[in-house]
Write a protein that holds these residues in place. Structure first.
Motif, short mmCIF file in Angstrom:
data_model
loop_
_atom_site.label_atom_id
_atom_site.label_comp_id
_atom_site.label_asym_id
_atom_site.label_seq_id
_atom_site.Cartn_x
_atom_site.Cartn_y
_atom_site.Cartn_z
N LYS A 111 -39.90 -30.27 -31.88
CA LYS A 111 -38.75 -30.28 -30.98
C LYS A 111 -38.41 -28.84 -30.62
O LYS A 111 -38.70 -27.92 -31.39
N GLU B 252 -33.12 -30.26 -24.28
CA GLU B 252 -33.66 -30.57 -25.60
C GLU B 252 -34.92 -31.39 -25.35
O GLU B 252 -34.85 -32.43 -24.69
N ILE C 119 -35.40 -26.36 -27.94
CA ILE C 119 -34.23 -26.32 -27.07
C ILE C 119 -34.33 -25.09 -26.18
O ILE C 119 -34.80 -24.04 -26.60
#
Length: 108
Positions: free
Chosen positions: A16, A9, A18
């Motif tokens: 953001k 992550e 992942i």
């Protein structure tokens, strides 16, 4: 020892994301549905230094780049403890954006 398959992550002040990352024998390989990650790492005691190149392989507007660029090289430093690792660094192409990553081991 920093080795295995990890969920990663990561974030910059822009976004953001992942993905997954496999670490073994000083090499890093991974990605997500839009980006591939390839790099290397060195361990020195509790410190891990890494250089990772991220490059877009699929143009998907649902997966914008965390640095705002489709290709970057990230220099980072961190440490691993048990099933987790953390890193901080910057990309040469966007040095004003701080990069942070939190890794959780999935498998050896």
């Amino acid at each position: 020892m920093f080795k295995g398959l990890y969920k990663v992550e990561f974030k910059t002040p822009r976004r953001k994301a992942i993905g997954i990352l496999y670490a073994a024998d000083g090499k890093l390989h991974g990605g997500n549905s839009a980006f591939a990650y390839v790099g290397s790492f060195k361990e020195n005691g509790n410190t891990i230094t890494a250089v990772v190149s991220s490059m877009r392989h699929t143009h998907d507007p649902n997966h914008p780049p965390v640095f705002g660029l489709d290709r970057v090289t990230i220099d980072c430093q961190g440490s691993a403890k048990g099933e987790f690792a953390t890193f901080e660094g910057t990309a040469a192409e966007a040095p004003s954006l701080c990069f942070k990553a939190f890794l959780t081991r999935i498998s050896d």
